[in-house]
Write an enzyme that holds these catalytic residues in place. Structure first.
Site, PDB file in Angstrom:
ATOM      1  N   LYS A 180       0.984  -1.034   0.449  1.00 55.90           N
ATOM      2  CA  LYS A 180       0.074  -0.148  -0.148  1.00 55.90           C
ATOM      3  C   LYS A 180       0.666   1.430   0.011  1.00 55.90           C
ATOM      4  CE  LYS A 180      -3.630  -1.871   2.907  1.00 55.90           C
ATOM      5  NZ  LYS A 180      -5.312  -1.785   1.780  1.00 55.90           N
ATOM      6  N   ASP A 233      -5.696 -13.848   9.943  1.00 51.06           N
ATOM      7  CA  ASP A 233      -5.990 -13.874   8.847  1.00 51.06           C
ATOM      8  C   ASP A 233      -5.681 -11.577   8.674  1.00 51.06           C
ATOM      9  OD1 ASP A 233      -7.335 -13.346   6.243  1.00 51.06           O
ATOM     10  OD2 ASP A 233      -9.140 -12.218   7.201  1.00 51.06           O
ATOM     11  N   HIS A 238      -0.988  -8.707   8.466  1.00 48.28           N
ATOM     12  CA  HIS A 238      -0.668  -7.202   8.057  1.00 48.28           C
ATOM     13  C   HIS A 238      -0.671  -6.056   9.028  1.00 48.28           C
ATOM     14  CE1 HIS A 238      -2.675  -8.871   4.540  1.00 48.28           C
ATOM     15  NE2 HIS A 238      -3.671  -9.341   4.800  1.00 48.28           N
TER      16      HIS A 238
HETATM   17  C1  BG6 Z   1      -7.115  -9.568   3.290  1.00 47.54           C
HETATM   18  C2  BG6 Z   1      -8.254 -10.741   4.315  1.00 47.54           C
HETATM   19  O1  BG6 Z   1      -5.957 -10.235   3.216  1.00 47.54           O
HETATM   20  O2  BG6 Z   1      -6.959  -8.182   3.768  1.00 47.54           O
HETATM   21  C3  BG6 Z   1      -9.234  -9.764   4.362  1.00 47.54           C
HETATM   22  O3  BG6 Z   1      -7.317 -11.996   3.986  1.00 47.54           O
HETATM   23  C4  BG6 Z   1      -9.316  -8.998   4.809  1.00 47.54           C
HETATM   24  O4  BG6 Z   1     -10.222 -10.919   5.233  1.00 47.54           O
HETATM   25  C5  BG6 Z   1      -8.549  -7.972   3.475  1.00 47.54           C
HETATM   26  O5  BG6 Z   1     -10.200  -8.015   4.021  1.00 47.54           O
HETATM   27  C6  BG6 Z   1      -8.431  -6.211   3.140  1.00 47.54           C
HETATM   28  O6  BG6 Z   1      -7.557  -6.304   2.498  1.00 47.54           O
HETATM   29  P1  BG6 Z   1      -7.513  -4.672   1.389  1.00 47.54           P
HETATM   30  O7  BG6 Z   1      -6.417  -3.957   1.257  1.00 47.54           O
HETATM   31  O8  BG6 Z   1      -8.602  -4.139   1.479  1.00 47.54           O
HETATM   32  O9  BG6 Z   1      -7.208  -3.421   3.483  1.00 47.54           O
END
Ligand code: BG6
Length: 472
Positions: A180, A233, A238
């Site tokens: 990002k 997840d 993240h």
């Molecule tokens: C993914 C998860 O890795 O990231 C999802 O598996 C989540 O559950 C998504 O919704 C969120 O990503 P972003 O880019 O929409 O913030």
């Protein structure tokens, strides 16, 4: 420079991620002129598709999840893109996939091979083994989706299996939050300016908040999500990766080894999670979602306090939370500064009533940065109000043509650039940090869909407050 000609093999090509991000992202890269001069995309999955039905699925995907500049209305580029797509069903056996890949490579007169594994952790090892057995690993690169394993032992096994077939240089463990724009902007802000870094430590920072609520439900992902849950997840991947960008020491250079070294030092300094500092929630109605067990203990929400035991961060709590079906969506990192040492403003002036000063990064595509602080309200006397200063890529005009995270990272993988990928050591350490929580998870607390999550998240963070929803 453009990537070399590529054959991209997409495992899990008919799944949610492929439809939502990978296929639209590849088309977008193509339309942005960032794909190799020639390429083929070979999809494979357990679903019974063929070339024609896979192209139809891809077309539906790019219509349903359009990227700016990548709608199918541009008929000629869609035709050019889609004729490069083909599909080999997993049931046809590994030989069939290898034959198709060889055929695609000879059409290109050679070219690099990139395997993209958009498959659940339980399936990843078998695919890696198959790539080794069929020789499709030779000279290839491999992108591994998260979550990478489900605990320390499975991550170690997966790393072992990978290293049996691929050299580390061939492996790209993806965490799309690192792709990002705003995540990279943390590095730019911290290390390209003289203003912020001197106050980026325990002397000035009181606590740090990383909040990623989502209004999304589990939708059709129930069977994947059941074995995963919000912690695996989102957090172990993240949120901790983003935390490392916030907390790391300045790397000696902006290159993969130096960045990885500093991130891994943060992970090593993370205290193993205390289950007493974790709140797990499940939204009402989750157990009725397709693919979900009637007595499911999977959490759809998690909040926790993390601590980094090092010189810079000792005593500064990092509060993280994320969940599905929450009141609003957001992706923020907020740095809360200490209150001033001496309270000279009179009671009733408003000082302190809107919480501390914050610097907040918004990880959305617009990549906003805002600073909220007290200022004097114009007029007689001394009344204080929270004011805010904002910077966004959109407003500066720098915001056009932002590559979405997956686009950026697929392009990096084709170029062989590891800077924004994670490593075996880092991931294994994060599972180690997670072990006490995974062994002894606190009980699930229900929360109504459309809320901010279970009430005990407020006790977890007291006397501080969550940053979302924004007030001031
Ligand atoms: C993914 C998860 O890795 O990231 C999802 O598996 C989540 O559950 C998504 O919704 C969120 O990503 P972003 O880019 O929409 O913030």
């Amino acid at each position: 420079a453009l990537p070399d000609p590529h054959v991209i093999v997409l495992f899990g090509a008919t799944g949610d991620l492929a439809r939502r991000k990978l296929l639209p992202g590849l088309l977008r890269l193509y339309r942005a002129g960032l794909m190799p001069p020639d390429f083929r995309i070979v999809g494979t999955s357990l679903d019974p598709f063929d070339d024609a039905s896979f192209r139809a699925l891809a077309r539906e995907a790019v219509e349903q999840f359009p990227r700016s500049g990548s709608g199918v209305d541009d008929a000629s580029s869609w035709a050019e893109f889609s004729r490069r797509l083909s599909f080999v069903p997993g049931t046809a056996g590994p030989g069939a996939l290898a034959d198709r890949v060889h055929a695609a490579r000879s059409e290109l007169g050679g070219g690099r091979l990139l395997h993209y594994l958009s498959v659940p952790p339980s399936a990843a090892r078998a695919v890696v083994r198959e790539l080794g057995d069929t020789g499709l690993s030779e000279g290839a690169r491999i992108v591994m989706e998260k979550p990478f394993g489900t605990d320390l032992a499975s991550a170690q096994e997966l790393n072992g299996a990978l290293h049996g077939v691929f050299a580390e240089q061939q492996i790209f463990r993806i965490d799309h939050f690192l792709g990002k724009e705003a995540a990279q902007n943390i590095l730019a802000l911290r290390f390209a300016n003289g203003l912020f870094e001197p106050i980026w430590n325990r002397q000035h920072i009181d606590h740090v908040l990383i909040e990623v609520p989502e209004t999304l439900s589990i939708g059709m992902r129930g069977s994947f999500y059941e074995g995963t849950g919000a912690y695996r997840d989102m957090v172990v991947t993240h949120l901790f990766q983003v935390l490392a960008f916030v907390a790391m020491e300045p790397p000696t250079a902006l290159e993969p080894r130096a960045i990885t070294e500093e991130k891994n030092k943060v992970f090593r300094s993370l205290k193993p999670l205390d289950p007493a500092c974790v709140v797990r929630g499940q939204y009402d109605g989750y157990r009725d979602e397709p693919g979900v067990a009637a007595d499911s203990e999977t959490e759809t929400y998690v909040a926790l306090r993390a601590e980094i035991d090092n010189w810079r961060w000792s005593g500064v709590p990092f509060y993280l939370r994320t969940g599905k079906r929450m009141a609003d969506s957001g992706r923020i990192i907020s740095i809360a500064y200490h209150e001033p040492p001496h309270g000279m403003f009179p009671a009733g002036s408003g000082v302190g009533s809107f919480g501390p000063d914050h610097m907040t990064f918004d990880l959305d595509e617009a990549s906003r940065l805002s600073l909220s602080f007290y200022g004097k309200r114009p007029g007689p006397g001394m009344r204080l109000e929270k004011a805010s200063m904002q910077f966004s890529l959109e407003e500066t005009g720098l915001g056009h043509d932002v590559l979405e995270a997956y686009e950026r990272l697929i392009h990096d993988a084709m170029m062989g650039d590891h800077t924004l990928f994670t490593t075996a050591d880092g991931i294994e350490r994060l599972w180690e940090v997670s072990a006490p929580l995974l062994a002894d998870p606190p009980p699930l607390e229900p929360y109504p869909p459309g809320s901010w999550g279970p009430p005990s998240q407020d006790e977890l963070i007291a006397p501080h407050r969550w940053r979302l929803p924004f007030e001031r």
